[in-house]
Design a protein around this motif. Sequence first.
Motif, PDB file in Angstrom:
ATOM      1  N   ALA A   1       9.687  -4.163 -15.226  1.00 21.06           N
ATOM      2  CA  ALA A   1       8.316  -3.625 -15.361  1.00 21.06           C
ATOM      3  C   ALA A   1       7.999  -3.161 -16.814  1.00 21.06           C
ATOM      4  CB  ALA A   1       7.817  -2.511 -14.808  1.00 21.06           C
ATOM      5  N   ILE A   2       9.079  -2.714 -17.512  1.00 20.34           N
ATOM      6  CA  ILE A   2       8.958  -2.044 -19.028  1.00 20.34           C
ATOM      7  C   ILE A   2       8.512  -3.171 -19.697  1.00 20.34           C
ATOM      8  CG2 ILE A   2      10.347  -1.177 -20.812  1.00 20.34           C
ATOM      9  CD1 ILE A   2      11.870   0.763 -18.488  1.00 20.34           C
ATOM     10  N   PRO A   3       9.249  -4.207 -20.074  1.00 20.78           N
ATOM     11  CA  PRO A   3       8.558  -5.214 -21.159  1.00 20.78           C
ATOM     12  C   PRO A   3       7.116  -5.693 -20.729  1.00 20.78           C
ATOM     13  CG  PRO A   3      10.565  -6.415 -20.047  1.00 20.78           C
ATOM     14  CD  PRO A   3      10.285  -4.784 -19.591  1.00 20.78           C
ATOM     15  N   LEU A   4       6.984  -5.679 -19.525  1.00 21.19           N
ATOM     16  CA  LEU A   4       5.429  -6.063 -19.457  1.00 21.19           C
ATOM     17  C   LEU A   4       4.433  -5.091 -19.722  1.00 21.19           C
ATOM     18  CD1 LEU A   4       6.270  -7.628 -15.820  1.00 21.19           C
ATOM     19  CD2 LEU A   4       5.311  -8.977 -17.608  1.00 21.19           C
ATOM     20  N   TYR A   5       4.806  -3.941 -19.267  1.00 23.77           N
ATOM     21  CA  TYR A   5       4.166  -2.700 -19.559  1.00 23.77           C
ATOM     22  C   TYR A   5       3.803  -2.582 -21.208  1.00 23.77           C
ATOM     23  CZ  TYR A   5       3.759  -0.335 -15.144  1.00 23.77           C
ATOM     24  OH  TYR A   5       3.689  -0.089 -13.689  1.00 23.77           O
TER      25      TYR A   5
END
Length: 192
Positions: free
Chosen positions: A94-98
């Motif tokens: 999720a982190i790179p998408l956020y």
Amino acid sequence: MEEPPSADDQVSDFERILADRERTLGPDHPDTLLARTNVGGACQQAGHPDRAVRLFEQILADGERVLGPDHPGTLTFRNNLAGGHEAAGDPARAIPLYERALTGRERVIGPDDLRTLHCRDNLARAHELTDAPAQAIPLHERTLSDRERTLGGACAKPCPKLTAYSLWPHGLVLAASPVRTGIVSPIASGHA
């Protein structure tokens, strides 16, 4: 008093709405994208995270194609996909998408827009879930500070997702406020 529908019944209801939108408006209409987003959110709430992620991936691809990569709706689709990965137990994914959603929101709708603040707090939470408080705490602190600055220090109603309580797992409790979670609809009413 009538019982609310089960989570799976809600999925079925949203699927019927989606089928109607696809039939009447076509698969690429913004209202159809929103209906598809609602199915993904309902799947996530019903405990079907893998199906929700697959839907969110398709919605993001459709949003980029139909609305463009910098449209606020597309940025919300990216945020929702990140949330889907987080709900499926994969906050690292999720982190790179956020991060991409946050960068886009800061550029397109501004750093003080509530959707930007929510996205930053989502990113902070994902860092918390990957045991990275050093990355999470400054994001939470900045979001809290920006929210206080832009809203005058207090929300008239509970602030979705963002609270000083978010800092609690790391020994920082600044204030108590309710937490609400859920999928944000990107096109309707501008609350994404």
